[in-house]
Design a protein around this motif. Structure first.
Motif, PDB file in Angstrom:
ATOM      1  N   MET A  57       0.826  -1.294   0.099  1.00  0.00           N
ATOM      2  CA  MET A  57       0.066   0.169   0.124  1.00  0.00           C
ATOM      3  C   MET A  57       0.623   1.302  -0.154  1.00  0.00           C
ATOM      4  SD  MET A  57      -1.859   0.808   3.591  1.00  0.00           S
ATOM      5  CE  MET A  57      -2.524  -0.805   3.638  1.00  0.00           C
ATOM      6  N   ASP A  58       0.377   2.233  -0.640  1.00  0.00           N
ATOM      7  CA  ASP A  58       1.176   3.622  -0.826  1.00  0.00           C
ATOM      8  C   ASP A  58       1.139   4.393   0.616  1.00  0.00           C
ATOM      9  OD1 ASP A  58      -1.052   4.924  -1.185  1.00  0.00           O
ATOM     10  OD2 ASP A  58      -0.838   4.915  -3.289  1.00  0.00           O
ATOM     11  N   VAL A  59       1.883   5.528   0.813  1.00  0.00           N
ATOM     12  CA  VAL A  59       1.546   6.142   1.791  1.00  0.00           C
ATOM     13  C   VAL A  59       0.290   6.924   2.222  1.00  0.00           C
ATOM     14  CG1 VAL A  59       2.536   8.314   2.946  1.00  0.00           C
ATOM     15  CG2 VAL A  59       3.944   6.714   1.867  1.00  0.00           C
ATOM     16  N   GLU A  60      -0.326   7.404   0.898  1.00  0.00           N
ATOM     17  CA  GLU A  60      -1.747   7.935   1.313  1.00  0.00           C
ATOM     18  C   GLU A  60      -2.727   7.045   1.718  1.00  0.00           C
ATOM     19  OE1 GLU A  60      -5.008  10.200  -1.872  1.00  0.00           O
ATOM     20  OE2 GLU A  60      -3.109   9.430  -2.601  1.00  0.00           O
ATOM     21  N   GLU A  61      -2.742   5.768   1.214  1.00  0.00           N
ATOM     22  CA  GLU A  61      -3.672   4.692   1.649  1.00  0.00           C
ATOM     23  C   GLU A  61      -3.310   4.290   3.257  1.00  0.00           C
ATOM     24  OE1 GLU A  61      -5.301   0.178   0.618  1.00  0.00           O
ATOM     25  OE2 GLU A  61      -3.606   1.181  -0.626  1.00  0.00           O
ATOM     26  N   ALA A  62      -2.229   4.445   3.483  1.00  0.00           N
ATOM     27  CA  ALA A  62      -1.726   3.933   5.113  1.00  0.00           C
ATOM     28  C   ALA A  62      -2.226   5.071   5.958  1.00  0.00           C
ATOM     29  CB  ALA A  62      -0.263   3.743   5.026  1.00  0.00           C
ATOM     30  N   VAL A  63      -2.208   6.444   5.337  1.00  0.00           N
ATOM     31  CA  VAL A  63      -2.630   7.253   6.143  1.00  0.00           C
ATOM     32  C   VAL A  63      -3.956   7.246   6.437  1.00  0.00           C
ATOM     33  CG1 VAL A  63      -2.794   9.903   6.313  1.00  0.00           C
ATOM     34  CG2 VAL A  63      -0.673   9.047   5.773  1.00  0.00           C
ATOM     35  N   ALA A  64      -4.844   7.145   5.243  1.00  0.00           N
ATOM     36  CA  ALA A  64      -6.141   6.832   5.187  1.00  0.00           C
ATOM     37  C   ALA A  64      -6.684   5.833   6.099  1.00  0.00           C
ATOM     38  CB  ALA A  64      -6.679   6.965   3.776  1.00  0.00           C
ATOM     39  N   THR A  65      -6.260   4.482   6.061  1.00  0.00           N
ATOM     40  CA  THR A  65      -6.603   3.618   6.731  1.00  0.00           C
ATOM     41  C   THR A  65      -6.152   3.389   8.007  1.00  0.00           C
ATOM     42  OG1 THR A  65      -4.748   1.941   5.760  1.00  0.00           O
ATOM     43  CG2 THR A  65      -7.096   2.526   4.441  1.00  0.00           C
ATOM     44  N   ARG A  66      -5.192   4.187   8.534  1.00  0.00           N
ATOM     45  CA  ARG A  66      -4.665   3.907   9.742  1.00  0.00           C
ATOM     46  C   ARG A  66      -5.639   4.577  10.878  1.00  0.00           C
ATOM     47  NH1 ARG A  66      -4.082   6.052  14.281  1.00  0.00           N
ATOM     48  NH2 ARG A  66      -4.993   7.720  13.607  1.00  0.00           N
ATOM     49  N   ARG A  67      -5.969   3.787  11.817  1.00  0.00           N
ATOM     50  CA  ARG A  67      -6.984   4.347  12.816  1.00  0.00           C
ATOM     51  C   ARG A  67      -6.731   3.654  14.093  1.00  0.00           C
ATOM     52  NH1 ARG A  67     -12.900   3.634  11.533  1.00  0.00           N
ATOM     53  NH2 ARG A  67     -13.188   4.003  13.519  1.00  0.00           N
ATOM     54  N   SER A  68      -7.155   4.256  15.371  1.00  0.00           N
ATOM     55  CA  SER A  68      -6.923   3.412  16.764  1.00  0.00           C
ATOM     56  C   SER A  68      -8.010   2.325  16.733  1.00  0.00           C
ATOM     57  CB  SER A  68      -7.030   4.645  17.737  1.00  0.00           C
ATOM     58  OG  SER A  68      -6.270   5.551  17.569  1.00  0.00           O
ATOM     59  N   ILE A  69      -7.259   1.149  17.007  1.00  0.00           N
ATOM     60  CA  ILE A  69      -7.968  -0.092  16.687  1.00  0.00           C
ATOM     61  C   ILE A  69      -8.480  -0.430  18.242  1.00  0.00           C
ATOM     62  CG2 ILE A  69      -7.975  -2.575  16.198  1.00  0.00           C
ATOM     63  CD1 ILE A  69      -8.660  -0.679  13.847  1.00  0.00           C
ATOM     64  N   ARG A  70      -9.767  -0.681  18.534  1.00  0.00           N
ATOM     65  CA  ARG A  70     -10.000  -0.991  20.005  1.00  0.00           C
ATOM     66  C   ARG A  70     -10.583  -2.516  20.000  1.00  0.00           C
ATOM     67  NH1 ARG A  70     -10.712   4.589  19.010  1.00  0.00           N
ATOM     68  NH2 ARG A  70      -9.592   5.775  20.381  1.00  0.00           N
ATOM     69  N   ALA A  71     -10.426  -3.237  19.078  1.00  0.00           N
ATOM     70  CA  ALA A  71     -10.678  -4.304  19.057  1.00  0.00           C
ATOM     71  C   ALA A  71      -9.802  -5.411  18.261  1.00  0.00           C
ATOM     72  CB  ALA A  71     -12.036  -5.041  18.691  1.00  0.00           C
ATOM     73  N   PHE A  72      -8.985  -6.126  18.711  1.00  0.00           N
ATOM     74  CA  PHE A  72      -7.954  -6.955  17.713  1.00  0.00           C
ATOM     75  C   PHE A  72      -8.399  -8.411  17.864  1.00  0.00           C
ATOM     76  CE2 PHE A  72      -5.610  -3.054  19.175  1.00  0.00           C
ATOM     77  CZ  PHE A  72      -4.839  -2.837  18.062  1.00  0.00           C
ATOM     78  N   SER A  73      -7.738  -9.161  16.794  1.00  0.00           N
ATOM     79  CA  SER A  73      -8.176 -10.332  16.574  1.00  0.00           C
ATOM     80  C   SER A  73      -7.109 -11.057  17.410  1.00  0.00           C
ATOM     81  CB  SER A  73      -8.253 -10.942  15.080  1.00  0.00           C
ATOM     82  OG  SER A  73      -6.825 -10.836  14.632  1.00  0.00           O
ATOM     83  N   ALA A  74      -7.057 -12.365  17.301  1.00  0.00           N
ATOM     84  CA  ALA A  74      -6.153 -13.180  18.196  1.00  0.00           C
ATOM     85  C   ALA A  74      -4.818 -13.798  17.400  1.00  0.00           C
ATOM     86  CB  ALA A  74      -6.732 -14.578  18.804  1.00  0.00           C
ATOM     87  N   ARG A  75      -4.797 -13.121  16.159  1.00  0.00           N
ATOM     88  CA  ARG A  75      -4.004 -13.658  15.087  1.00  0.00           C
ATOM     89  C   ARG A  75      -2.707 -13.041  15.671  1.00  0.00           C
ATOM     90  NH1 ARG A  75      -3.990 -11.639   8.747  1.00  0.00           N
ATOM     91  NH2 ARG A  75      -1.897 -12.663   8.327  1.00  0.00           N
ATOM     92  N   PRO A  76      -1.483 -14.022  15.665  1.00  0.00           N
ATOM     93  CA  PRO A  76      -0.177 -13.534  16.185  1.00  0.00           C
ATOM     94  C   PRO A  76       0.505 -12.475  15.149  1.00  0.00           C
ATOM     95  CG  PRO A  76      -0.169 -15.700  15.428  1.00  0.00           C
ATOM     96  CD  PRO A  76      -1.604 -15.279  15.408  1.00  0.00           C
ATOM     97  N   VAL A  77       1.318 -11.565  15.759  1.00  0.00           N
ATOM     98  CA  VAL A  77       2.357 -10.958  14.959  1.00  0.00           C
ATOM     99  C   VAL A  77       3.426 -11.496  14.683  1.00  0.00           C
ATOM    100  CG1 VAL A  77       3.215  -8.509  14.864  1.00  0.00           C
ATOM    101  CG2 VAL A  77       1.132  -8.657  15.763  1.00  0.00           C
ATOM    102  N   PRO A  78       3.894 -11.609  13.548  1.00  0.00           N
ATOM    103  CA  PRO A  78       5.172 -12.421  13.299  1.00  0.00           C
ATOM    104  C   PRO A  78       6.442 -11.355  13.845  1.00  0.00           C
ATOM    105  CG  PRO A  78       3.871 -12.558  11.196  1.00  0.00           C
ATOM    106  CD  PRO A  78       3.158 -11.551  12.361  1.00  0.00           C
ATOM    107  N   PHE A  79       7.477 -12.008  14.653  1.00  0.00           N
ATOM    108  CA  PHE A  79       8.525 -11.241  15.126  1.00  0.00           C
ATOM    109  C   PHE A  79       9.299 -10.834  14.017  1.00  0.00           C
ATOM    110  CE2 PHE A  79      13.037 -10.931  16.129  1.00  0.00           C
ATOM    111  CZ  PHE A  79      12.913  -9.959  17.346  1.00  0.00           C
ATOM    112  N   GLU A  80       9.498 -11.209  12.867  1.00  0.00           N
ATOM    113  CA  GLU A  80      10.138 -10.744  11.789  1.00  0.00           C
ATOM    114  C   GLU A  80       9.663  -9.761  11.097  1.00  0.00           C
ATOM    115  OE1 GLU A  80       8.987 -13.579  11.960  1.00  0.00           O
ATOM    116  OE2 GLU A  80      10.849 -14.972  12.570  1.00  0.00           O
ATOM    117  N   THR A  81       8.084  -9.532  11.160  1.00  0.00           N
ATOM    118  CA  THR A  81       7.587  -8.245  10.519  1.00  0.00           C
ATOM    119  C   THR A  81       7.672  -7.097  11.567  1.00  0.00           C
ATOM    120  OG1 THR A  81       5.806  -9.707   9.393  1.00  0.00           O
ATOM    121  CG2 THR A  81       5.439  -7.277  10.059  1.00  0.00           C
ATOM    122  N   LEU A  82       7.546  -7.267  12.883  1.00  0.00           N
ATOM    123  CA  LEU A  82       7.526  -6.366  13.979  1.00  0.00           C
ATOM    124  C   LEU A  82       9.156  -5.830  13.814  1.00  0.00           C
ATOM    125  CD1 LEU A  82       6.310  -4.721  15.810  1.00  0.00           C
ATOM    126  CD2 LEU A  82       6.685  -6.748  17.564  1.00  0.00           C
TER     127      LEU A  82
END
Length: 220
Positions: free
Chosen positions: A1-26
């Motif tokens: 995704m480009d920067v404009e889309e990243a800005v537009a779709t970023r929001r404060s999420i207040r309900a997350f799924s249980a799907r783990p975050v890969p350490f390598e990505t983080l």
């Protein structure tokens, strides 16, 4: 995704799924975020990132702890002016309205607020801290670093929620993490994948019009 889309779709999420975050990505995101700007190249940001058992232990301790008294810093001062207080009220109305929680449902509202302790179910939590000697310009630098992280996370399809709420428990968190007292615990950043079915993640966000915030001079 480009920067404009990243800005537009970023929001404060207040309900997350249980799907783990890969350490390598983080790790990749945080490594890239080192290029964020900072005055005099001080790079004042520091952080501790928790997942798994260390995160669970911190959350258990926070759930059993009282908030700091006095607080190490205050993020509510803008509420003294009606312009800013009205924006807070508008956010609350939209957010609780999306969850069908009325103003009189004080217990339900408080239970949702306490969800901050558990980072709304996010599998990873970044806790941002830095030496207390840092002044306003360096706090601004830290904000740019955090925004860089949030946009890079969106580029990976991930989501986040910046949590100044964690600053309410700054001393407890510092003790849990083994941080010195000459450090300020600024905020948390919950990281994970949004629950796309949660109403709290879908309400329309309200922003002030550009003309209310920006003055253009010297343009034809």
């Amino acid at each position: 995704m480009d920067v404009e889309e990243a800005v537009a779709t970023r929001r404060s999420i207040r309900a997350f799924s249980a799907r783990p975050v890969p350490f390598e990505t983080l790790y990749r995101v945080l490594d890239q975020a080192r290029l964020a700007p900072s005055g005099c190249n001080y790079q004042p940001w520091e952080a501790t990132v928790l997942m798994g058992e260390p995160l669970r232990l911190l959350q258990e301790r926070l759930a059993a702890s009282e908030q700091d008294d006095p607080l190490e810093y205050d993020f509510t001062a803008p509420g003294q002016l009606e312009k800013y207080k009205s924006r807070l009220r508008a956010l609350g109305a939209r957010m609780y309205g999306a969850m069908s929680i009325g103003r009189d449902q004080t217990d339900t509202r408080e239970a949702f607020r306490q969800g901050n302790i558990f980072s709304f179910g996010a599998p990873a939590l970044l806790l941002c801290h830095f030496p207390k000697l840092m002044k306003e310009p360096q706090w601004s630098d830290v904000g740019m670093w955090l925004q860089t992280i949030m946009l890079l996370l969106r580029g990976e399809g991930l989501d986040s929620c910046p949590q100044e709420f964690m600053g309410l428990y700054g001393r407890t968190i510092k003790d849990q993490l083994g941080l010195a007292n000459d450090v300020v615990l600024f905020c948390g950043l919950s990281i994970g994948w949004r629950d796309t079915n949660a109403e709290v993640n879908t309400f329309e966000r309200e922003r002030a019009p550009l003309t209310e915030q920006i003055t253009f001079l010297g343009f034809d």
